[in-house]
Motif scaffolding. Sequence first.
Motif, PDB file in Angstrom:
ATOM      1  N   GLY A  10       0.849  -1.057  -0.034  1.00 48.79           N
ATOM      2  CA  GLY A  10       0.148   0.251   0.065  1.00 48.79           C
ATOM      3  C   GLY A  10       0.959   1.304  -0.016  1.00 48.79           C
ATOM      4  N   GLY A  11       0.483   2.287   0.529  1.00 45.47           N
ATOM      5  CA  GLY A  11       1.081   3.832   0.496  1.00 45.47           C
ATOM      6  C   GLY A  11       2.270   3.440   1.379  1.00 45.47           C
ATOM      7  N   ASP A  12       3.375   3.969   0.826  1.00 46.28           N
ATOM      8  CA  ASP A  12       4.632   4.023   1.772  1.00 46.28           C
ATOM      9  C   ASP A  12       4.644   4.844   2.735  1.00 46.28           C
ATOM     10  OD1 ASP A  12       4.997   6.042  -0.078  1.00 46.28           O
ATOM     11  OD2 ASP A  12       7.157   5.919  -0.121  1.00 46.28           O
ATOM     12  N   ALA A  71       3.591  -1.711  -3.513  1.00 43.69           N
ATOM     13  CA  ALA A  71       2.831  -2.073  -4.687  1.00 43.69           C
ATOM     14  C   ALA A  71       1.300  -2.134  -4.268  1.00 43.69           C
ATOM     15  CB  ALA A  71       2.934  -3.143  -5.632  1.00 43.69           C
ATOM     16  N   ARG A  72       0.349  -1.601  -5.060  1.00 46.42           N
ATOM     17  CA  ARG A  72      -0.971  -1.994  -5.099  1.00 46.42           C
ATOM     18  C   ARG A  72      -1.250  -3.266  -5.933  1.00 46.42           C
ATOM     19  NH1 ARG A  72      -1.553   3.830  -3.435  1.00 46.42           N
ATOM     20  NH2 ARG A  72      -2.004   3.470  -1.215  1.00 46.42           N
ATOM     21  N   CYS A  73      -1.919  -4.259  -5.411  1.00 46.10           N
ATOM     22  CA  CYS A  73      -2.168  -5.417  -6.237  1.00 46.10           C
ATOM     23  C   CYS A  73      -3.769  -5.665  -6.101  1.00 46.10           C
ATOM     24  CB  CYS A  73      -1.343  -6.565  -5.433  1.00 46.10           C
ATOM     25  SG  CYS A  73      -1.323  -8.101  -6.156  1.00 46.10           S
ATOM     26  N   PRO A  74      -4.460  -5.437  -7.153  1.00 42.79           N
ATOM     27  CA  PRO A  74      -5.624  -5.931  -7.366  1.00 42.79           C
ATOM     28  C   PRO A  74      -5.776  -7.337  -7.425  1.00 42.79           C
ATOM     29  CG  PRO A  74      -5.073  -4.239  -9.088  1.00 42.79           C
ATOM     30  CD  PRO A  74      -3.970  -4.640  -8.407  1.00 42.79           C
ATOM     31  N   GLY A 101       1.842  -2.157   6.587  1.00 40.82           N
ATOM     32  CA  GLY A 101       1.127  -1.590   5.649  1.00 40.82           C
ATOM     33  C   GLY A 101      -0.222  -0.595   6.313  1.00 40.82           C
ATOM     34  N   GLY A 102      -1.002  -0.321   5.703  1.00 41.24           N
ATOM     35  CA  GLY A 102      -2.172   0.574   5.922  1.00 41.24           C
ATOM     36  C   GLY A 102      -3.598  -0.304   5.964  1.00 41.24           C
ATOM     37  N   ASP A 103      -4.615   0.266   6.323  1.00 38.59           N
ATOM     38  CA  ASP A 103      -5.612  -0.478   6.324  1.00 38.59           C
ATOM     39  C   ASP A 103      -6.261  -1.460   5.234  1.00 38.59           C
ATOM     40  OD1 ASP A 103      -8.766   1.043   5.467  1.00 38.59           O
ATOM     41  OD2 ASP A 103      -6.922   1.795   4.931  1.00 38.59           O
ATOM     42  N   GLY A 104      -5.995  -1.019   3.997  1.00 38.30           N
ATOM     43  CA  GLY A 104      -5.934  -2.091   2.927  1.00 38.30           C
ATOM     44  C   GLY A 104      -5.029  -3.064   3.167  1.00 38.30           C
ATOM     45  N   SER A 105      -3.884  -3.225   3.268  1.00 38.10           N
ATOM     46  CA  SER A 105      -3.009  -4.160   3.214  1.00 38.10           C
ATOM     47  C   SER A 105      -3.335  -5.038   4.582  1.00 38.10           C
ATOM     48  CB  SER A 105      -1.531  -3.875   3.541  1.00 38.10           C
ATOM     49  OG  SER A 105      -1.311  -2.672   2.714  1.00 38.10           O
ATOM     50  N   LEU A 106      -3.803  -4.440   5.655  1.00 32.91           N
ATOM     51  CA  LEU A 106      -4.228  -5.265   6.672  1.00 32.91           C
ATOM     52  C   LEU A 106      -5.517  -6.131   6.329  1.00 32.91           C
ATOM     53  CD1 LEU A 106      -3.100  -3.344  10.013  1.00 32.91           C
ATOM     54  CD2 LEU A 106      -1.913  -4.869   8.499  1.00 32.91           C
ATOM     55  N   SER A 107      -6.413  -5.308   5.775  1.00 32.74           N
ATOM     56  CA  SER A 107      -7.553  -6.248   5.279  1.00 32.74           C
ATOM     57  C   SER A 107      -7.330  -7.346   4.339  1.00 32.74           C
ATOM     58  CB  SER A 107      -8.621  -5.296   4.194  1.00 32.74           C
ATOM     59  OG  SER A 107      -8.971  -4.041   4.925  1.00 32.74           O
ATOM     60  N   GLY A 108      -6.273  -7.125   3.494  1.00 34.17           N
ATOM     61  CA  GLY A 108      -5.779  -8.301   2.658  1.00 34.17           C
ATOM     62  C   GLY A 108      -5.114  -9.264   3.532  1.00 34.17           C
ATOM     63  N   ALA A 109      -4.513  -9.005   4.431  1.00 36.44           N
ATOM     64  CA  ALA A 109      -3.910  -9.989   5.482  1.00 36.44           C
ATOM     65  C   ALA A 109      -5.075 -10.715   6.220  1.00 36.44           C
ATOM     66  CB  ALA A 109      -3.027  -9.171   6.438  1.00 36.44           C
TER      67      ALA A 109
HETATM   68  P1  ADP Z   1      -2.888   0.661   2.392  1.00 37.57           P
HETATM   69  O1  ADP Z   1      -2.522  -0.537   2.977  1.00 37.57           O
HETATM   70  O2  ADP Z   1      -1.929   1.662   2.447  1.00 37.57           O
HETATM   71  O3  ADP Z   1      -4.425   1.239   3.000  1.00 37.57           O
HETATM   72  P2  ADP Z   1      -4.329   0.100  -0.345  1.00 37.57           P
HETATM   73  O4  ADP Z   1      -5.636   0.377   0.334  1.00 37.57           O
HETATM   74  O5  ADP Z   1      -4.125   0.404  -1.518  1.00 37.57           O
HETATM   75  O6  ADP Z   1      -3.237   0.503   0.616  1.00 37.57           O
HETATM   76  O7  ADP Z   1      -4.198  -1.765  -0.222  1.00 37.57           O
HETATM   77  C1  ADP Z   1      -2.895  -2.364  -0.577  1.00 37.57           C
HETATM   78  C2  ADP Z   1      -3.056  -3.434  -0.994  1.00 37.57           C
HETATM   79  O8  ADP Z   1      -3.675  -4.566  -0.113  1.00 37.57           O
HETATM   80  C3  ADP Z   1      -4.014  -3.545  -2.269  1.00 37.57           C
HETATM   81  O9  ADP Z   1      -3.424  -3.420  -3.622  1.00 37.57           O
HETATM   82  C4  ADP Z   1      -4.531  -5.095  -2.250  1.00 37.57           C
HETATM   83  O10 ADP Z   1      -3.445  -5.786  -2.762  1.00 37.57           O
HETATM   84  C5  ADP Z   1      -4.524  -5.450  -0.779  1.00 37.57           C
HETATM   85  N1  ADP Z   1      -6.034  -5.200  -0.377  1.00 37.57           N
HETATM   86  C6  ADP Z   1      -6.771  -4.325   0.142  1.00 37.57           C
HETATM   87  N2  ADP Z   1      -7.867  -4.397   0.439  1.00 37.57           N
HETATM   88  C7  ADP Z   1      -7.976  -5.550   0.231  1.00 37.57           C
HETATM   89  C8  ADP Z   1      -9.203  -6.845   0.434  1.00 37.57           C
HETATM   90  N3  ADP Z   1     -10.275  -6.392   0.977  1.00 37.57           N
HETATM   91  N4  ADP Z   1      -8.912  -8.130   0.374  1.00 37.57           N
HETATM   92  C9  ADP Z   1      -7.818  -8.515  -0.412  1.00 37.57           C
HETATM   93  N5  ADP Z   1      -6.730  -7.649  -0.476  1.00 37.57           N
HETATM   94  C10 ADP Z   1      -6.804  -6.447  -0.143  1.00 37.57           C
END
Ligand code: ADP
Length: 323
Positions: A10-12, A71-74, A101-109
Amino acid sequence: IKCIGVLTSGGDAPGMNAAIRSVTRTAIYHGIRVKGIYRGYKGLITGEIEDFETQHVSNIIQRGGTILKTARCPEFCTVEGRALAHETMRAHGIDALVVIGGDGSLSGAREFAEEYDIPIVGLPGTIDNDLYGTDLTIGYDTALNTIVSAVDKIRDTASSHERLFFVEVMGREAGFLALNGAIASGAEAAIIPEYAFEKDQLAETIENGFRKTKNSSIVLVSESESTGGAMKVAERVEKEYPQFDVRVVILGHIQRGGSPSAQDRILASRMGVAAIEALLEGQRNVMIGIVNDALVYVPFSKAIKKNKPIDEDLVDALRILSI
Ligand code: ADP
């Protein structure tokens, strides 16, 4: 746990390197192997992975950005993408992950850990300070200091020309940078997302006669969609309050850069140690947070809820101090 992978996503944010260093060295100290994963979840899918020894993280504590890249990884948002990531992890013998990372990265985790029963610990790496359950995030203090030094410079020209400046700062949907940046730089007001739907912050500021005893003013505006950003606010002022000579400054990515402050380096170092200790204790799916200077474990589900409250006392302080 024999081998952990570490990634930034996510955002550095300044201090991510200090966190990578701390995670790497603490793991090695405990006899755990470390793999550096490049470009966040993207590298976890494509296998951009390198064995890390202590010297890989030498001479980086003072550097901004992240040596692991981000990186951002859709693709990781899809079931298929995460399946590939899991295969790569297994192929590289990685049994646990530290995600910075930020909340997106932790949502992915969180998604990943639910699907595959992998121990994951998160570190809050974002300048926005918008993760719930932690007083501070890695990078926030440095970004705040960058904002303050920029606003100090803007103040010189604002007062010479007797202008009203709207300075846009980052924060996504959180006003921590704007509010605390305003207090620290002696700005007259902050327009923040937390109140965007509740009250007309611009009208309130101007009607409170914030310029009664001053010729110049600086107002910090959060970049968020709900505030509209500094451009929108300035356009409105030009229409409704033509007596002001208005200028806009958008600080932008300057806020993400620079050498991390001592506070961010210490925070990142402490959190990195705690991440490995958490994994050794059998913790999983938690973010390391800091509350009243003590490290705590915050479940991912709580950390990413985006409802971290703004301290009302700070809002009052700014209002009182801007008379
Ligand atoms: P940040 O971590 O700074 O909030 P992003 O919101 O761009 O940054 O999220 C970073 C990355 O985390 C995304 O590009 C994606 O790979 C992953 N991610 C975000 N949300 C989800 C989700 N709901 N499920 C799976 N992966 C996610």
